[in-house]
Design a protein around this motif. Structure first.
Motif, PDB file in Angstrom:
ATOM      1  N   LYS A 145       0.830  -1.209   0.000  1.00 48.70           N
ATOM      2  CA  LYS A 145       0.000   0.000   0.000  1.00 48.70           C
ATOM      3  C   LYS A 145       0.864   1.258   0.000  1.00 48.70           C
ATOM      4  CE  LYS A 145      -3.671   2.399   2.555  1.00 48.70           C
ATOM      5  NZ  LYS A 145      -4.614   2.349   3.695  1.00 48.70           N
ATOM      6  N   ALA A 146       1.963   1.235   0.741  1.00 49.20           N
ATOM      7  CA  ALA A 146       2.827   2.422   0.821  1.00 49.20           C
ATOM      8  C   ALA A 146       3.356   2.803  -0.556  1.00 49.20           C
ATOM      9  CB  ALA A 146       3.982   2.164   1.789  1.00 49.20           C
ATOM     10  N   GLU A 147       3.666   1.805  -1.350  1.00 50.73           N
ATOM     11  CA  GLU A 147       4.166   2.075  -2.704  1.00 50.73           C
ATOM     12  C   GLU A 147       3.065   2.665  -3.581  1.00 50.73           C
ATOM     13  OE1 GLU A 147       6.094  -0.530  -6.364  1.00 50.73           O
ATOM     14  OE2 GLU A 147       6.464  -1.179  -4.284  1.00 50.73           O
ATOM     15  N   ALA A 148       1.826   2.177  -3.394  1.00 51.92           N
ATOM     16  CA  ALA A 148       0.697   2.718  -4.155  1.00 51.92           C
ATOM     17  C   ALA A 148       0.447   4.175  -3.778  1.00 51.92           C
ATOM     18  CB  ALA A 148      -0.551   1.884  -3.886  1.00 51.92           C
ATOM     19  N   VAL A 149       0.543   4.475  -2.471  1.00 54.08           N
ATOM     20  CA  VAL A 149       0.360   5.854  -2.010  1.00 54.08           C
ATOM     21  C   VAL A 149       1.428   6.757  -2.614  1.00 54.08           C
ATOM     22  CG1 VAL A 149       0.462   7.371   0.013  1.00 54.08           C
ATOM     23  CG2 VAL A 149      -0.823   5.220   0.124  1.00 54.08           C
ATOM     24  N   GLN A 150       2.656   6.280  -2.644  1.00 57.42           N
ATOM     25  CA  GLN A 150       3.756   7.072  -3.216  1.00 57.42           C
ATOM     26  C   GLN A 150       3.513   7.348  -4.698  1.00 57.42           C
ATOM     27  OE1 GLN A 150       7.636   5.315  -2.723  1.00 57.42           O
ATOM     28  NE2 GLN A 150       8.659   6.867  -3.983  1.00 57.42           N
ATOM     29  N   LYS A 160      -7.430   9.128  -6.159  1.00 60.33           N
ATOM     30  CA  LYS A 160      -6.944   7.769  -5.892  1.00 60.33           C
ATOM     31  C   LYS A 160      -6.357   7.675  -4.480  1.00 60.33           C
ATOM     32  CE  LYS A 160      -8.067   6.259  -9.938  1.00 60.33           C
ATOM     33  NZ  LYS A 160      -9.239   5.372 -10.104  1.00 60.33           N
ATOM     34  N   LEU A 161      -5.757   8.760  -4.007  1.00 64.26           N
ATOM     35  CA  LEU A 161      -5.245   8.756  -2.628  1.00 64.26           C
ATOM     36  C   LEU A 161      -6.385   8.598  -1.635  1.00 64.26           C
ATOM     37  CD1 LEU A 161      -2.529  11.561  -2.852  1.00 64.26           C
ATOM     38  CD2 LEU A 161      -2.129   9.112  -2.487  1.00 64.26           C
ATOM     39  N   ASP A 162      -7.513   9.218  -1.941  1.00 67.52           N
ATOM     40  CA  ASP A 162      -8.679   9.069  -1.070  1.00 67.52           C
ATOM     41  C   ASP A 162      -9.168   7.622  -1.069  1.00 67.52           C
ATOM     42  OD1 ASP A 162     -10.995  10.720   0.385  1.00 67.52           O
ATOM     43  OD2 ASP A 162     -11.920   9.179  -0.852  1.00 67.52           O
ATOM     44  N   LEU A 163      -9.184   7.002  -2.242  1.00 67.47           N
ATOM     45  CA  LEU A 163      -9.571   5.587  -2.311  1.00 67.47           C
ATOM     46  C   LEU A 163      -8.631   4.725  -1.483  1.00 67.47           C
ATOM     47  CD1 LEU A 163     -10.515   5.044  -6.075  1.00 67.47           C
ATOM     48  CD2 LEU A 163     -12.020   4.737  -4.116  1.00 67.47           C
ATOM     49  N   LEU A 164      -7.339   5.014  -1.568  1.00 67.57           N
ATOM     50  CA  LEU A 164      -6.350   4.221  -0.835  1.00 67.57           C
ATOM     51  C   LEU A 164      -6.533   4.350   0.671  1.00 67.57           C
ATOM     52  CD1 LEU A 164      -3.223   4.878  -3.059  1.00 67.57           C
ATOM     53  CD2 LEU A 164      -4.157   2.624  -2.493  1.00 67.57           C
ATOM     54  N   GLY A 166      -9.184   4.394   2.284  1.00 66.76           N
ATOM     55  CA  GLY A 166     -10.246   3.493   2.730  1.00 66.76           C
ATOM     56  C   GLY A 166      -9.883   2.029   2.647  1.00 66.76           C
ATOM     57  N   LEU A 167      -8.684   1.719   2.151  1.00 71.03           N
ATOM     58  CA  LEU A 167      -8.257   0.327   2.020  1.00 71.03           C
ATOM     59  C   LEU A 167      -7.352  -0.067   3.179  1.00 71.03           C
ATOM     60  CD1 LEU A 167      -7.434   0.247  -1.820  1.00 71.03           C
ATOM     61  CD2 LEU A 167      -9.552  -0.442  -0.673  1.00 71.03           C
ATOM     62  N   CYS A 184      -6.877  -0.834  -8.939  1.00 71.80           N
ATOM     63  CA  CYS A 184      -8.054  -1.640  -9.282  1.00 71.80           C
ATOM     64  C   CYS A 184      -7.928  -3.050  -8.717  1.00 71.80           C
ATOM     65  CB  CYS A 184      -8.186  -1.712 -10.814  1.00 71.80           C
ATOM     66  SG  CYS A 184      -9.646  -2.579 -11.392  1.00 71.80           S
ATOM     67  N   ARG A 185      -9.069  -3.590  -8.250  1.00 68.41           N
ATOM     68  CA  ARG A 185      -9.096  -4.979  -7.779  1.00 68.41           C
ATOM     69  C   ARG A 185      -9.191  -5.954  -8.938  1.00 68.41           C
ATOM     70  NH1 ARG A 185     -13.860  -5.354  -3.522  1.00 68.41           N
ATOM     71  NH2 ARG A 185     -14.868  -4.292  -5.267  1.00 68.41           N
ATOM     72  N   GLY A 186      -9.680  -5.457 -10.109  1.00 67.44           N
ATOM     73  CA  GLY A 186      -9.900  -6.359 -11.225  1.00 67.44           C
ATOM     74  C   GLY A 186     -11.204  -7.101 -11.038  1.00 67.44           C
ATOM     75  N   PRO A 187     -11.428  -8.160 -11.794  1.00 66.87           N
ATOM     76  CA  PRO A 187     -10.547  -8.716 -12.827  1.00 66.87           C
ATOM     77  C   PRO A 187     -10.705  -7.985 -14.160  1.00 66.87           C
ATOM     78  CG  PRO A 187     -12.509 -10.036 -12.669  1.00 66.87           C
ATOM     79  CD  PRO A 187     -12.663  -8.956 -11.635  1.00 66.87           C
ATOM     80  N   HIS A 188      -9.861  -8.404 -15.130  1.00 66.35           N
ATOM     81  CA  HIS A 188      -9.897  -7.796 -16.446  1.00 66.35           C
ATOM     82  C   HIS A 188      -9.741  -8.847 -17.542  1.00 66.35           C
ATOM     83  CE1 HIS A 188     -10.169  -3.582 -15.413  1.00 66.35           C
ATOM     84  NE2 HIS A 188      -9.318  -3.796 -14.425  1.00 66.35           N
ATOM     85  N   LEU A 189     -10.008  -8.408 -18.763  1.00 61.66           N
ATOM     86  CA  LEU A 189      -9.856  -9.269 -19.931  1.00 61.66           C
ATOM     87  C   LEU A 189      -8.384  -9.637 -20.126  1.00 61.66           C
ATOM     88  CD1 LEU A 189     -12.042  -7.201 -22.445  1.00 61.66           C
ATOM     89  CD2 LEU A 189     -12.703  -9.342 -21.321  1.00 61.66           C
ATOM     90  N   PRO A 190      -8.123 -10.688 -20.900  1.00 58.84           N
ATOM     91  CA  PRO A 190      -6.723 -10.987 -21.209  1.00 58.84           C
ATOM     92  C   PRO A 190      -6.033  -9.838 -21.951  1.00 58.84           C
ATOM     93  CG  PRO A 190      -8.095 -12.903 -21.648  1.00 58.84           C
ATOM     94  CD  PRO A 190      -9.020 -11.771 -21.334  1.00 58.84           C
ATOM     95  N   ASN A 191      -6.748  -9.209 -22.898  1.00 57.06           N
ATOM     96  CA  ASN A 191      -6.157  -8.080 -23.622  1.00 57.06           C
ATOM     97  C   ASN A 191      -7.252  -7.221 -24.245  1.00 57.06           C
ATOM     98  OD1 ASN A 191      -6.655  -8.913 -26.539  1.00 57.06           O
ATOM     99  ND2 ASN A 191      -5.504 -10.701 -25.800  1.00 57.06           N
ATOM    100  N   THR A 192      -6.871  -6.056 -24.729  1.00 55.93           N
ATOM    101  CA  THR A 192      -7.838  -5.097 -25.272  1.00 55.93           C
ATOM    102  C   THR A 192      -8.453  -5.556 -26.589  1.00 55.93           C
ATOM    103  OG1 THR A 192      -6.087  -3.879 -26.427  1.00 55.93           O
ATOM    104  CG2 THR A 192      -6.646  -3.165 -24.179  1.00 55.93           C
ATOM    105  N   GLY A 193      -7.836  -6.534 -27.245  1.00 56.95           N
ATOM    106  CA  GLY A 193      -8.320  -6.983 -28.547  1.00 56.95           C
ATOM    107  C   GLY A 193      -9.700  -7.611 -28.514  1.00 56.95           C
ATOM    108  N   PHE A 194     -10.161  -8.004 -27.319  1.00 59.49           N
ATOM    109  CA  PHE A 194     -11.505  -8.577 -27.202  1.00 59.49           C
ATOM    110  C   PHE A 194     -12.584  -7.527 -27.493  1.00 59.49           C
ATOM    111  CE2 PHE A 194      -9.087 -11.778 -25.077  1.00 59.49           C
ATOM    112  CZ  PHE A 194      -9.846 -12.940 -25.086  1.00 59.49           C
ATOM    113  N   ILE A 195     -12.241  -6.243 -27.323  1.00 61.71           N
ATOM    114  CA  ILE A 195     -13.224  -5.155 -27.443  1.00 61.71           C
ATOM    115  C   ILE A 195     -13.301  -4.736 -28.914  1.00 61.71           C
ATOM    116  CG2 ILE A 195     -13.840  -2.841 -26.659  1.00 61.71           C
ATOM    117  CD1 ILE A 195     -12.080  -3.447 -24.143  1.00 61.71           C
ATOM    118  N   LYS A 196     -14.360  -5.119 -29.588  1.00 65.13           N
ATOM    119  CA  LYS A 196     -14.482  -4.927 -31.041  1.00 65.13           C
ATOM    120  C   LYS A 196     -15.414  -3.786 -31.440  1.00 65.13           C
ATOM    121  CE  LYS A 196     -12.093  -8.732 -31.955  1.00 65.13           C
ATOM    122  NZ  LYS A 196     -10.728  -8.665 -32.525  1.00 65.13           N
TER     123      LYS A 196
END
Length: 647
Positions: A145-150, A160-164, A166-167, A184-196
């Motif tokens: 978390k400290a690295e994300a805050v930095q 985003k600092l405000d979101l952090l 609360g975590l 982001c917690r995710g999840p996500h697609l394998p890659n952007t190519g799925f979005i047509k």
């Protein structure tokens, strides 16, 4: 230790794979075609990236576009793609949250002193398409978390600092695709190519954290699909939905109106709407009488003490109107019928021979919905509910609960509802004593009872956590209109708490006092929401049995008015809702106007019809059906209305 793990698939098959295998690897081992469709994975009940390594034995389900969680992952990933495009066209932009929603996604952004236009949306669509074609992988990275805050401190991103803040301290996940990185917690697609296929649909204002005291951000809505064809079909559906908007049709057809002097969310039912209400009540009363229900009527207000006993004040007060105080006693407008029905049960002594006791009422309730959530008939503050409460023994529960579900299925057939989902809404153990009554054993027991009824009856259902009523689990019914729009219809609830709260009892076979189980049910929901659904489902073209005006008689000229009145009299004797268009207009205009009012049958009468004792029949949407004598037409129409035929 073994370097292999066991993957259990939904069909029960167990396969072994090397540690570190991904869901996408599993899909490829089954077929390349399947792998091209996999968007995410359900791993032991949690949704993961399809590319995330699996190191332990798990139960795995591969998620595609046909799965709700797969679609949600697709749209969440699209929100990140849109954010990358926004950052490209609006350098220095800051981002708040970008979740998937029921039909697409949005992102709340701070553009500084800049604004965004419809032309900008088209530019963003082009940029998103360009970025999608790069097939950039969505890369998950876990950091302290400290690295994300930095990271976000260096970017100067207060959102985003405000979101952090609360975590919890510990591991935080970032996702990166192309040039964009987000918390982001995710999840996500394998890659952007799925979005047509991409369509950005709307721009709105949204206060940060939903608080009007905070800065207003820009909310950008969009929707994406795996193919251009799916997007085209969706846009066509939106156009059709505009034509079917229940607010538009309700005004045009004289169904309901809203008035500022009456108040927001308080619909006034016009004569045409009242006819529909009465027909729905007639259907419900006939159905419930056949099923052994007894009708009751209860007041619109009650003392505070009753709502304290029921638990509505502790758990539901935010949705209730504020109290009125008279002679030192507080009274509340009725938000639920159930406490009143419990008092009716308690007014007499009961034995097991009296059960099940089914008390029904089309009760009027009042709920203080937030102003921003009011929407036509779909979200109102005054509602008329097809309510009933069934008091039964545990031995009777399964049969009674199934009978309610069977009633749903009967209604679906009558109204031509072909697509529906039964959702078993469960409690969240972490919220016992807050959102839910603190009875963990009873929660598990009653949830199992409902699950067993649904399974044994062969009724398909899905389980949804943290959606139960405060007093027990329930079945929520989702239905789809003919154009694929989803609506929440009704509910079938189990109540293990209020019987004890109200000290309800019956004498069992051992001559001992026992508390009944209570089933809360409303198969037709409320007049407001159900008629709103029907307006859109039928596009205002109600079946003859439900139509406010079933027949319009159209005399070609005033010379045939007497014959038109004779025809009207015959129809009225059979309780057919008929009117004469006696305007001094040409027959073509009368036909067009009657079509616009969506009256099922038009009877044209002129010289030939009058001389032969016949009528020329036109059917809404079908045109000319030819001539018949009045008695023959009446016989067919009366049968159609009596049978409540969908067409």
């Amino acid at each position: 230790m073994s370097d292999q793990i066991k993957i259990t698939l939904p069909d029960g098959a167990v396969r072994e794979y090397p540690k570190g295998t991904t869901a996408l690897d599993v899909a490829k081992s089954i077929s390349e075609g399947l792998a091209r469709k996999v968007l995410a994975a359900d791993v032991n009940g949690q949704v993961w990236d399809a590319t995330r390594p699996i190191h332990d034995d798990v139960a795995l389900k591969l998620l595609t576009w046909d799965d709700t969680s797969g679609k949600s992952t697709f749209w969440h990933s699209s929100a990140h793609l849109m954010a990358e495009a926004i950052e490209s066209l609006f350098p220095g932009v800051k981002f708040w949250v970008g979740p998937p929603v029921d039909n697409g996604f949005y992102y709340d952004v701070d553009l500084g002193d800049r604004s965004i236009s419809e032309d900008d949306l088209r530019k963003l669509e082009v940029k998103m398409a360009e970025l999608a074609k790069k097939n950039s992988a969505y890369i998950r990275k876990a950091i302290p978390k400290a690295e994300a805050v930095q990271y976000f401190t260096e970017k100067g991103d207060e959102y985003k600092l405000d979101l952090l803040q609360g975590l919890e301290d510990g591991e935080i996940t970032f996702y990166t695709q192309g040039e964009f990185t987000d918390l982001c917690r995710g999840p996500h697609l394998p890659n952007t190519g799925f979005i047509k296929a991409i369509k950005l649909t709307n721009i709105a204002g949204a206060y940060w954290k939903g608080d009007e005291k905070n800065k207003q951000l820009t909310r950008i809505y969009g929707v994406t699909f795996p193919s251009a064809k799916q997007l085209d079909e969706y846009l066509q559906m939106l156009e059709e939905a505009k034509k079917r908007d229940h607010r538009k049709l309700g005004k045009e057809l004289g169904i309901f109106t809203m008035d500022d002097d009456v108040g927001p969310g308080l619909p006034l039912w016009m004569p045409n709407g009242t006819v529909i209400i009465e027909e729905l009540e007639k259907l419900a009363k006939e159905t419930e009488q056949d099923a052994g229900y007894k009708r009751v009527v209860t007041p619109h207000i009650a003392k505070e003490s009753m709502y304290l006993t029921s638990g509505h004040l502790p758990y539901y007060q935010d949705s209730m109107y504020p109290p009125m105080e008279l002679e030192g006693v507080k009274y509340y407008l009725k938000s639920m019928n159930c406490p009143h029905h419990h008092k009716i049960f308690a007014a007499e002594q009961h034995s097991y021979k009296d059960l099940p006791l089914r008390l029904a009422e089309y009760g009027t309730c009042y709920r203080y919905e937030q102003s921003g959530e009011l929407f036509g008939l779909m979200r109102v503050r005054c509602l008329h509910m097809n309510d009933a409460h069934i008091y039964c023994t545990r031995e009777q529960f399964a049969q009674e609960f199934k009978a309610v579900n069977d009633m749903y299925l009967k209604y679906f057939k009558i109204f031509g509802i072909e697509k529906y989902v039964m959702r078993l809404s469960l409690h969240d153990p972490a919220k016992l004593g807050q959102k839910y009554i603190n009875e963990p054993e009873l929660w598990l027991e009653t949830e199992a009872m409902v699950r067993n009824v649904m399974t044994e009856a062969g009724i398909p259902f899905v389980e949804v956590p943290d959606e139960g009523a405060f007093y027990g689990p329930k079945i929520d019914v989702q239905i789809w209109s003919t154009i694929g729009r989803e609506f929440t219809l009704a509910t079938n609830q189990v109540d293990f708490a209020q019987g004890r709260r109200f000290k309800l009892s019956f004498t069992n076979q051992a001559n001992e006092a026992e508390t009944p189980l209570i089933i809360h049910r409303a198969p037709l929901g409320t007049h407001e929401r159900f008629i709103g659904f029907l307006l859109e489902h039928y596009a205002g073209k109600f079946p003859a049995w439900l139509s406010p005006v079933q027949v319009k008689i159209l005399p070609i000229s005033d010379k045939f008015m007497d014959y038109a009145k004779d025809v009207l009299l015959k129809l009225k004797k059979w309780d057919i809702r008929a009117e004469i268009d006696d305007r001094n207009e040409k027959i073509g205009k009368k036909i067009r106007d009657t079509e616009l009012m969506k009256v099922p049958y038009m009877l044209v009468v002129g010289e030939k019809e009058a001389s032969e004792g016949k009528i020329s029949i036109r059917r809404q949407g079908k045109g000319d059906l030819g001539a018949k004598n009045v008695d023959e037409f009446l016989q067919e129409l009366v049968a159609e209305v009596k049978d409540r035929r969908a067409d």
